[in-house]
Write a protein that holds these residues in place. Structure first.
Motif, PDB file in Angstrom:
ATOM      1  N   GLY A 149       1.018  -1.295   0.111  1.00  0.00           N
ATOM      2  CA  GLY A 149      -0.129   0.219  -0.135  1.00  0.00           C
ATOM      3  C   GLY A 149       1.191   1.589   0.034  1.00  0.00           C
ATOM      4  O   GLY A 149       2.022   1.056  -0.305  1.00  0.00           O
ATOM      5  N   TYR A 150      -0.022   2.406   0.069  1.00  0.00           N
ATOM      6  CA  TYR A 150       0.877   3.523  -0.376  1.00  0.00           C
ATOM      7  C   TYR A 150       2.040   4.082   0.544  1.00  0.00           C
ATOM      8  O   TYR A 150       1.477   3.951   2.347  1.00  0.00           O
ATOM      9  CB  TYR A 150      -0.347   4.489   0.674  1.00  0.00           C
ATOM     10  N   GLY A 151       2.927   4.632   0.828  1.00  0.00           N
ATOM     11  CA  GLY A 151       4.053   5.204   2.431  1.00  0.00           C
ATOM     12  C   GLY A 151       5.286   3.832   2.188  1.00  0.00           C
ATOM     13  O   GLY A 151       5.475   3.985   3.344  1.00  0.00           O
ATOM     14  N   TYR A 152       4.542   2.909   1.686  1.00  0.00           N
ATOM     15  CA  TYR A 152       5.887   1.384   2.502  1.00  0.00           C
ATOM     16  C   TYR A 152       7.433   2.143   2.247  1.00  0.00           C
ATOM     17  O   TYR A 152       7.984   2.935   1.277  1.00  0.00           O
ATOM     18  CB  TYR A 152       6.011   0.273   1.095  1.00  0.00           C
ATOM     19  N   THR A 153       8.026   1.153   2.606  1.00  0.00           N
ATOM     20  CA  THR A 153       9.456   1.972   2.699  1.00  0.00           C
ATOM     21  C   THR A 153      10.552   0.682   2.365  1.00  0.00           C
ATOM     22  O   THR A 153      10.333  -0.098   2.733  1.00  0.00           O
ATOM     23  CB  THR A 153      10.298   2.754   4.554  1.00  0.00           C
ATOM     24  N   ILE A 154      12.361   1.397   1.837  1.00  0.00           N
ATOM     25  CA  ILE A 154      12.807   0.265   1.784  1.00  0.00           C
ATOM     26  C   ILE A 154      14.407   1.095   2.264  1.00  0.00           C
ATOM     27  O   ILE A 154      13.986   2.359   2.339  1.00  0.00           O
ATOM     28  CB  ILE A 154      13.117   0.021   0.723  1.00  0.00           C
ATOM     29  N   THR A 155      14.858   0.304   3.321  1.00  0.00           N
ATOM     30  CA  THR A 155      16.231   0.974   3.720  1.00  0.00           C
ATOM     31  C   THR A 155      17.053   0.283   3.223  1.00  0.00           C
ATOM     32  O   THR A 155      17.360  -1.207   3.277  1.00  0.00           O
ATOM     33  CB  THR A 155      15.691   0.470   5.506  1.00  0.00           C
ATOM     34  N   ILE A 156      18.049   1.065   3.064  1.00  0.00           N
ATOM     35  CA  ILE A 156      19.115   0.522   2.305  1.00  0.00           C
ATOM     36  C   ILE A 156      20.652   0.612   3.129  1.00  0.00           C
ATOM     37  O   ILE A 156      21.076   2.089   3.459  1.00  0.00           O
ATOM     38  CB  ILE A 156      20.156   0.511   0.954  1.00  0.00           C
ATOM     39  N   PRO A 157      21.468  -0.225   3.650  1.00  0.00           N
ATOM     40  CA  PRO A 157      22.389   0.446   4.722  1.00  0.00           C
ATOM     41  C   PRO A 157      23.179   1.138   3.768  1.00  0.00           C
ATOM     42  O   PRO A 157      23.854   1.297   2.633  1.00  0.00           O
ATOM     43  CB  PRO A 157      23.121  -1.182   4.965  1.00  0.00           C
ATOM     44  N   GLY A 158      23.583   2.437   4.165  1.00  0.00           N
ATOM     45  CA  GLY A 158      25.086   3.131   3.390  1.00  0.00           C
ATOM     46  C   GLY A 158      24.182   4.206   2.871  1.00  0.00           C
ATOM     47  O   GLY A 158      24.673   5.088   2.486  1.00  0.00           O
ATOM     48  N   LEU A 159      23.052   4.203   2.469  1.00  0.00           N
ATOM     49  CA  LEU A 159      22.084   4.992   1.721  1.00  0.00           C
ATOM     50  C   LEU A 159      20.829   5.658   3.206  1.00  0.00           C
ATOM     51  O   LEU A 159      21.148   6.263   2.559  1.00  0.00           O
ATOM     52  CB  LEU A 159      21.412   4.610   0.366  1.00  0.00           C
TER      53      LEU A 159
ATOM     54  N   ILE B 202      10.981   6.610   1.071  1.00  0.00           N
ATOM     55  CA  ILE B 202       9.817   6.400   1.174  1.00  0.00           C
ATOM     56  C   ILE B 202       9.027   6.640   0.214  1.00  0.00           C
ATOM     57  O   ILE B 202       9.001   7.539  -0.738  1.00  0.00           O
ATOM     58  CB  ILE B 202       9.981   7.147   2.301  1.00  0.00           C
ATOM     59  N   ASP B 203       7.998   5.547  -0.342  1.00  0.00           N
ATOM     60  CA  ASP B 203       7.391   6.335  -1.562  1.00  0.00           C
ATOM     61  C   ASP B 203       6.577   6.417  -1.131  1.00  0.00           C
ATOM     62  O   ASP B 203       5.424   6.546  -0.532  1.00  0.00           O
ATOM     63  CB  ASP B 203       7.205   4.335  -2.214  1.00  0.00           C
ATOM     64  N   ILE B 204       6.266   7.926  -2.425  1.00  0.00           N
ATOM     65  CA  ILE B 204       4.996   8.787  -2.183  1.00  0.00           C
ATOM     66  C   ILE B 204       4.132   9.164  -3.146  1.00  0.00           C
ATOM     67  O   ILE B 204       3.652  10.006  -2.983  1.00  0.00           O
ATOM     68  CB  ILE B 204       5.832   9.797  -1.478  1.00  0.00           C
ATOM     69  N   SER B 205       4.238   7.048  -3.668  1.00  0.00           N
ATOM     70  CA  SER B 205       2.858   7.590  -5.219  1.00  0.00           C
ATOM     71  C   SER B 205       1.759   8.006  -4.787  1.00  0.00           C
ATOM     72  O   SER B 205       0.771   6.851  -5.812  1.00  0.00           O
ATOM     73  CB  SER B 205       3.562   7.111  -5.908  1.00  0.00           C
ATOM     74  N   ARG B 206       1.451   9.409  -4.545  1.00  0.00           N
ATOM     75  CA  ARG B 206       0.006   9.997  -4.571  1.00  0.00           C
ATOM     76  C   ARG B 206       0.360  11.043  -4.548  1.00  0.00           C
ATOM     77  O   ARG B 206       0.757  11.628  -3.894  1.00  0.00           O
ATOM     78  CB  ARG B 206       0.109   9.274  -3.098  1.00  0.00           C
ATOM     79  N   PRO B 207      -1.454  11.575  -5.625  1.00  0.00           N
ATOM     80  CA  PRO B 207      -0.830  13.109  -5.485  1.00  0.00           C
ATOM     81  C   PRO B 207      -0.448  14.410  -4.894  1.00  0.00           C
ATOM     82  O   PRO B 207       0.123  15.199  -4.287  1.00  0.00           O
ATOM     83  CB  PRO B 207      -2.841  13.231  -6.385  1.00  0.00           C
TER      84      PRO B 207
ATOM     85  N   GLY C  61      16.585  13.218   6.284  1.00  0.00           N
ATOM     86  CA  GLY C  61      17.972  13.031   5.600  1.00  0.00           C
ATOM     87  C   GLY C  61      17.139  11.793   5.262  1.00  0.00           C
ATOM     88  O   GLY C  61      17.921  11.178   4.291  1.00  0.00           O
ATOM     89  N   ASP C  62      16.028  11.134   5.033  1.00  0.00           N
ATOM     90  CA  ASP C  62      15.106  10.075   4.848  1.00  0.00           C
ATOM     91  C   ASP C  62      14.974  10.778   2.699  1.00  0.00           C
ATOM     92  O   ASP C  62      15.541  12.111   2.562  1.00  0.00           O
ATOM     93  CB  ASP C  62      13.679  10.528   4.965  1.00  0.00           C
ATOM     94  N   PHE C  63      14.990   9.661   1.971  1.00  0.00           N
ATOM     95  CA  PHE C  63      14.661   9.875   1.083  1.00  0.00           C
ATOM     96  C   PHE C  63      13.023   9.580   0.276  1.00  0.00           C
ATOM     97  O   PHE C  63      12.414   8.987   1.288  1.00  0.00           O
ATOM     98  CB  PHE C  63      15.570   8.963   0.174  1.00  0.00           C
ATOM     99  N   VAL C  64      12.548  10.708   0.033  1.00  0.00           N
ATOM    100  CA  VAL C  64      11.050  10.104  -0.638  1.00  0.00           C
ATOM    101  C   VAL C  64      11.388  10.156  -2.326  1.00  0.00           C
ATOM    102  O   VAL C  64      12.096  11.172  -3.038  1.00  0.00           O
ATOM    103  CB  VAL C  64       9.923  11.350  -0.280  1.00  0.00           C
TER     104      VAL C  64
END
Ligand code: HEM
Length: 501
Positions: A18-28, A32-37, A379-382
């Motif tokens: 669903g909306y707003g899932y996150t992925i954490t990559i060590p070192g990066l 957070i996926d924000i694919s919603r208008p 520091g998070d990425f969207v």
């Protein structure tokens, strides 16, 4: 990194979590996926200052793009945006841009006629679109007549040193883009380039690119400096409408001198933003139209039901109207009103094949996304995926996966205006695509020149030219959306003998 179809992966993750899932990559860090208008509007408009391209983006692109508009943030970005936006005014549109595009379409027609005269000749139309977009851009940026289309495809006189240099530039540009693309999917790119041939390739390519752009810039800068800054040459006529002159004029007006190297980066940024995006949109649109044609033929539907034929009817009607003394078709005119089905088809292509399929920003402070959205830490990425949004049934209906240009047209036959945060393929907010109008105009005119004058067919000997509309050819995982292997077609002049092969 090994995922060959990462855009489909966004769709899969969205369907699963669903909306707003996150992925954490060590070192990066956390993405957070924000694919919603509504979330995209928040990030790109409401809290624009708090989400930036950031240092990582700049590091990857610095040797090619420097601090140019595409990579810059804050004040550096603002100044370039202000200056470059002056080139895309109604006046330049009616003059330089429309003239340049129609000249390019003339070259395109000559080239396709040569292919049409050789029955069975198969050629890569994606390369033609790339050269055409490059030519248009060079004219707009430098007011220089460089003919990559004519020289690469041996149309007219060739072999001049300018044409040869230009060919080298074009090739080097293609190489540099490919290596840059890899940097975005490989976190260890620096190390990789040290030990692989791509490191040497990009170094050599950048030498050619900066050398060629630098030469043009020094020449133009010298001519600019010869005239007083208030000179008429840079006030009124065509000369004032190339990007380089505008930028130099701005530097004089603000009393800041700009080095030729920075001017070169400024122009290369716009080239990177404008060439592949437009060329790829035309490639995918051509594939969609030809796949539709094959599909309908197989189902024994009449030729008049094909999109290609329906577009022809619209375009011929428009030409008739103009011939009978209707309004002059000006570039700045609303293309959607003049040719709604063409406009809709171009937009439907971008919905399913967005030229910049995904994008990312870095949060500079803590924030909460609206309407119950997740917490964002500094520091998070969207990340947003226009690819996934274009296929989201909640936004586009149960048939979101289908290519159906009619969805853009309302009951009265006019173009349905969608929110820019939903139909988001030109981006939105203060960093909305600067070349949107030019891209739509150019794309539509190129496709018009083809559809009205030629019949076309996919070259089915190339496996990747899938003719199944439900399963498009694969893309290359890159910053933009190149079709893997390119698109090979055959053509004949409109109304010529029946068979193409
Ligand atoms: C179909 C064609 C095109 C598409 C789909 C497209 C799409 C986009 C998108 C999505 C962005 C946002 C990128 C980001 O924020 O990282 C963008 C930015 C930009 N585009 Fe386009 N573009 C197209 C053609 C062009 C053309 C022809 C030009 C000009 C020659 C152009 C100039 C720019 C510039 C200068 C930016 C950066 C704007 C900024 O950061 O302020 N684009 N474009």
């Amino acid at each position: 990194m090994n995922n060959k179809r990462p855009l489909e992966e966004h769709v899969r993750l969205f369907q699963r979590y669903g909306y707003g899932y996150t992925i954490t990559i060590p070192g990066l860090g956390r993405i957070i996926d924000i694919s919603r208008p509504d979330w995209i509007e928040h990030v790109q408009k409401t809290r624009f200052q708090d989400y930036v391209k950031g240092k990582r983006f700049r590091d990857k692109t610095f040797d090619m793009l420097g601090n140019g508009i595409f990579a810059a943030d804050s004040h550096e970005w603002f100044i370039q945006r202000k200056v470059s936006s002056r080139i895309f005014t109604a006046r330049t549109f009616d003059g330089m841009i429309s003239r340049t595009v129609s000249e390019g379409c003339g070259h395109l027609q000559s080239l396709l006629s040569e292919h049409a005269d050789k029955p069975g000749d198969s050629f890569g139309i994606h390369e033609i679109f790339e050269d055409l977009a490059m030519d248009t851009f060079f004219r707009v940026a430098f007011n220089e007549p460089v003919d990559s289309l004519r020289s690469s495809h041996r149309l007219g006189p060739s072999g001049s040193s300018q044409a040869e240099q230009y060919k080298d530039f074009s090739k080097a540009f293609g190489t540099a883009i490919k290596v840059l693309d890899m940097r975005f999917v490989n976190p260890c790119w620096r190390m990789g380039e040290r030990f692989s041939k791509s490191g040497k390739e990009i170094k050599d390519a950048l030498k050619v690119i900066h050398g060629f752009a630098g030469e043009i810039i020094s020449r133009k800068a010298a001519s600019f400096r010869q005239h007083s800054p208030d000179s008429k040459v840079f006030e009124g006529g065509d000369e004032s409408t190339d990007l380089l002159s505008l930028f130099m004029k701005h530097s004089v007006a603000t009393g800041k001198s700009i080095e030729d190297k920075d001017l070169s980066c400024f122009v290369l940024n716009l080239l990177i933003a404008g060439r592949d995006t437009t060329a790829e949109a035309c490639t995918w649109m051509t594939w969609r139209l030809l796949a539709d044609q094959q599909d309908r033929r197989r189902r024994n539907e009449p030729p008049s039901s094909c999109l290609w034929e329906r577009l022809r009817v619209e375009l011929d009607g428009l030409d008739d109207y103009v011939r009978r003394g209707g309004n002059q078709v000006k570039a700045s005119f609303d293309q959607g009103r003049l040719m709604p089905l063409m406009y809709a088809t171009f937009h439907e292509t971008l919905r399913l094949h967005p030229s910049i399929p995904k994008n990312i920003r870095r949060a500079t402070c803590k924030d909460i996304l609206p309407n119950g959205g997740p917490l964002i830490e500094e520091g998070d990425f969207v990340l947003w995926s226009d690819w996934a949004m274009g296929r989201n049934p909640t936004l586009w209906g149960a048939d979101a996966d289908l290519f159906r240009p009619e969805r853009w047209i309302d009951e009265s036959g006019s173009i349905r205006r969608e929110s820019v945060y939903k139909a988001h393929f030109f981006s939105a907010g203060p960093r909305v695509c600067l070349g949107q109008k030019m891209a739509i105009f150019e794309g539509l005119q190129i496709m018009k020149a083809i559809i009205q004058n030629f019949d076309m067919e996919l070259d089915m000997s190339k496996k990747y030219s899938s003719d199944d509309p439900a399963s498009p050819p694969p893309y290359v995982n890159a910053l933009t959306l190149p079709m893997k292997g390119g698109l090979y077609v055959r053509c004949r002049k409109r109304g010529g003998p029946d068979r193409l092969d």
